[in-house]
Scaffold this motif. Structure first.
Motif, mmCIF file in Angstrom:
data_model
loop_
_atom_site.group_PDB
_atom_site.id
_atom_site.type_symbol
_atom_site.label_atom_id
_atom_site.label_comp_id
_atom_site.label_asym_id
_atom_site.label_seq_id
_atom_site.Cartn_x
_atom_site.Cartn_y
_atom_site.Cartn_z
ATOM 1 N N UNK A 5 0.834 -1.216 0.000
ATOM 2 C CA UNK A 5 0.000 0.000 0.000
ATOM 3 C C UNK A 5 0.862 1.257 0.000
ATOM 4 N N UNK A 6 1.945 1.227 0.793
ATOM 5 C CA UNK A 6 2.844 2.384 0.827
ATOM 6 C C UNK A 6 3.405 2.638 -0.571
ATOM 7 N N UNK A 7 3.887 1.550 -1.187
ATOM 8 C CA UNK A 7 4.524 1.699 -2.505
ATOM 9 C C UNK A 7 3.526 2.117 -3.579
ATOM 10 N N UNK A 8 2.282 1.653 -3.457
ATOM 11 C CA UNK A 8 1.272 2.011 -4.459
ATOM 12 C C UNK A 8 1.003 3.524 -4.448
ATOM 13 N N UNK A 9 0.901 4.084 -3.248
ATOM 14 C CA UNK A 9 0.626 5.527 -3.148
ATOM 15 C C UNK A 9 1.815 6.332 -3.699
ATOM 16 N N UNK A 10 3.035 5.889 -3.363
ATOM 17 C CA UNK A 10 4.227 6.563 -3.887
ATOM 18 C C UNK A 10 4.268 6.410 -5.413
ATOM 19 N N UNK A 11 3.932 5.229 -5.873
ATOM 20 C CA UNK A 11 3.997 4.932 -7.314
ATOM 21 C C UNK A 11 3.046 5.830 -8.113
ATOM 22 N N UNK B 158 0.541 18.633 -8.489
ATOM 23 C CA UNK B 158 -0.359 18.824 -7.352
ATOM 24 C C UNK B 158 0.176 18.058 -6.152
ATOM 25 N N UNK B 159 0.598 18.805 -5.133
ATOM 26 C CA UNK B 159 1.010 18.156 -3.876
ATOM 27 C C UNK B 159 -0.188 18.188 -2.936
ATOM 28 N N UNK B 160 0.017 18.641 -1.722
ATOM 29 C CA UNK B 160 -1.051 18.745 -0.719
ATOM 30 C C UNK B 160 -0.434 19.428 0.493
ATOM 31 N N UNK B 161 -1.275 20.045 1.317
ATOM 32 C CA UNK B 161 -0.725 20.576 2.565
ATOM 33 C C UNK B 161 -0.189 19.433 3.439
ATOM 34 N N UNK B 162 -0.617 18.205 3.134
ATOM 35 C CA UNK B 162 -0.107 17.035 3.876
ATOM 36 C C UNK B 162 1.387 16.840 3.644
ATOM 37 N N UNK B 163 1.950 17.498 2.639
ATOM 38 C CA UNK B 163 3.400 17.442 2.439
ATOM 39 C C UNK B 163 4.115 18.141 3.594
ATOM 40 N N UNK B 164 3.412 19.088 4.234
ATOM 41 C CA UNK B 164 4.027 19.891 5.306
ATOM 42 C C UNK B 164 3.449 19.531 6.674
ATOM 43 N N UNK B 165 2.104 19.404 6.753
ATOM 44 C CA UNK B 165 1.502 19.041 8.036
ATOM 45 C C UNK B 165 0.675 17.758 7.896
ATOM 46 N N UNK C 86 1.584 11.639 2.707
ATOM 47 C CA UNK C 86 2.467 12.786 2.970
ATOM 48 C C UNK C 86 3.825 12.595 2.313
ATOM 49 N N UNK C 87 4.342 11.352 2.387
ATOM 50 C CA UNK C 87 5.653 11.086 1.776
ATOM 51 C C UNK C 87 5.582 11.311 0.268
#
Ligand SMILES: NC(=O)c1ccc[n+]([C@@H]2O[C@H](COP(=O)([O-])OP(=O)(O)OC[C@H]3O[C@@H](n4cnc5c(N)ncnc54)[C@H](O)[C@@H]3O)[C@@H](O)[C@H]2O)c1
Length: 256
Positions: free
Chosen positions: A109-115, A148-155, A164-165
Motif C-alpha cells: 500500500x505504501x509503494x502504491x501511493x508513492x507509485x 499537485x502536492x497537498x498541505x499534507x506534504x508539510x503538516x 504525505x511522503x
C-alpha cells in the motif's frame, strides 16, 4: 501572445482529468479558450465532456507506454503541447504501525501511493517535456508543468504517512525539475491544496464534511475546484512563477 503564456489557443494535458480538481482544470481551460485539452485518467466512467476540444484518454500515469501514446495522440490531434497539469492521485489512511492489531503498514500500500502520486507525476512530466520542448520559444519560454502536492506534504496527519511522503516528494521535485528545464524554457510549479470539495471528500457524511470545512480559518469552507483551476490559469499566464510551491488552503494548518 501564443498559447505558451495565455490560455487562448493553448494545448494542455491534465492527468486525473476525469474527476475533482483535474476535471475543474479541464473545464476552465476549455471555457477560457484553450485549443485543446487531453483529459488523461485511468477511469473515465461517468465523465462526459461536451466539448470537441477535449480529448479523453484512458491511461495510467504510472505506465510509460500509455503516457507516450497519450502524448502522441495529443500531438496528432492538437499539434503541440504547452502545459501539463498533474492531478491524478490517490490516498489511504494507515498508521505506520497499528498497535491495536499488532500490524505494520503494508509495504504494497505504501509503494502504491508513492507509485501513483510521486512516480506517476515524474513519469508524465519527464515524457511530456520532450513534446513541450519542441515548441518554438516565445520570450524564451516553451511551456509549463504544474504538479499537485497537498498541505499534507508539510503538516501530514496521523495515518497519512504514505500520502504525505508522496506529496513531500512532489514538493522536493519542484526546484530541481525547474532547474533541469530552465535552459529549455519550461517552467515547473507545484500547488499544495488544502481541503477541496471533490468526489474524494464527497464520500464523507455531511457532518464530517462540515467539521472539516470549519477547520479552515478563512474562508471557513471547502475550496471549490474552480478556485484550484483559477490558480492553474494564473500560473500558466504569469511567466515569473517558477520553481516554487504555492499553498492554496485558506490559512489551514492541519492538526495531528
Ligand atoms: N480534494 C482535496 O481536498 C485535495 C487536497 C490536497 C491534494 N489533493 C490532490 O489533488 C489531486 C486530485 O484530487 P481530487 O480530490 O480531485 O481526487 P479525485 O479522486 O476526484 O480525482 C483523482 C483522479 O485521479 C485519477 N487517477 C488515480 N490514479 C490514477 C492513475 N494511476 N492514472 C491516471 N489517473 C489516475 C482517478 O481516476 C480520479 O479521476 C490528487 O493528487 C490529490 O492528492 C486533493
Amino acid at each position: 501572445m501564443s498559447g505558451i503564456q495565455s490560455i487562448k489557443g493553448m494545448v494542455a494535458l491534465v492527468t486525473g482529468g476525469a474527476s475533482g480538481l483535474g476535471r475543474g482544470v479541464v473545464d476552465r481551460l476549455i471555457r477560457e479558450g484553450a485549443k485543446g485539452v487531453v483529459a488523461l485518467d485511468r477511469n473515465h466512467e461517468g465523465s462526459k465532456y461536451n466539448d470537441p476540444n477535449v480529448l479523453p484518454i484512458t491511461a495510467s500515469v504510472t505506465e510509460e507506454e500509455e503516457v507516450k501514446k497519450a502524448l502522441d495522440a495529443c500531438k496528432e490531434k492538437f499539434g503541440r503541447l504547452d502545459a501539463v497539469v498533474n492531478c491524478a492521485g490517490v490516498g489511504i489512511a494507515r498508521r505506520t504501525y497499528d498497535f491495536r492489531k499488532n500490524l505494520a503498514h503494508s509495504m504494497d500500500e505504501f509503494q502504491l501511493v508513492i507509485e501513483i502520486n510521486l512516480v506517476g507525476s515524474f513519469n508524465v512530466s519527464r515524457l511530456a517535456a520532450g513534446l513541450i520542448g519542441a515548441n518554438e520559444p516565445v520570450n524564451g519560454l516553451r511551456g509549463v508543468i504544474i504538479n499537485t502536492a497537498s498541505v499534507a506534504a508539510f503538516d501530514g496527519q496521523i495515518g497519512q504517512i504514505a500520502y504525505s511522503a508522496s506529496k513531500g516528494g512532489i514538493v522536493s521535485m519542484t526546484l530541481p525539475m525547474a532547474r533541469d528545464f530552465a535552459p529549455h524554457g519550461i517552467r515547473v510549479m507545484t500547488i499544495a491544496p488544502g481541503l477541496f470539495d471533490t468526489p474524494l471528500l464527497a464520500a464523507l457524511p455531511e457532518p464530517a464534511r462540515k467539521a472539516l470545512a470549519a477547520t479552515v480559518p478563512c474562508p471557513a469552507r471547502l475550496g471549490h475546484v474552480d478556485e484550484y483551476a483559477h490558480l492553474v490559469q494564473s500560473i500558466i499566464e504569469n511567466p515569473m512563477l517558477n520553481g516554487e510551491v504555492i499553498r492554496l488552503d485558506g490559512a489551514l494548518r492541519m492538526q495531528p
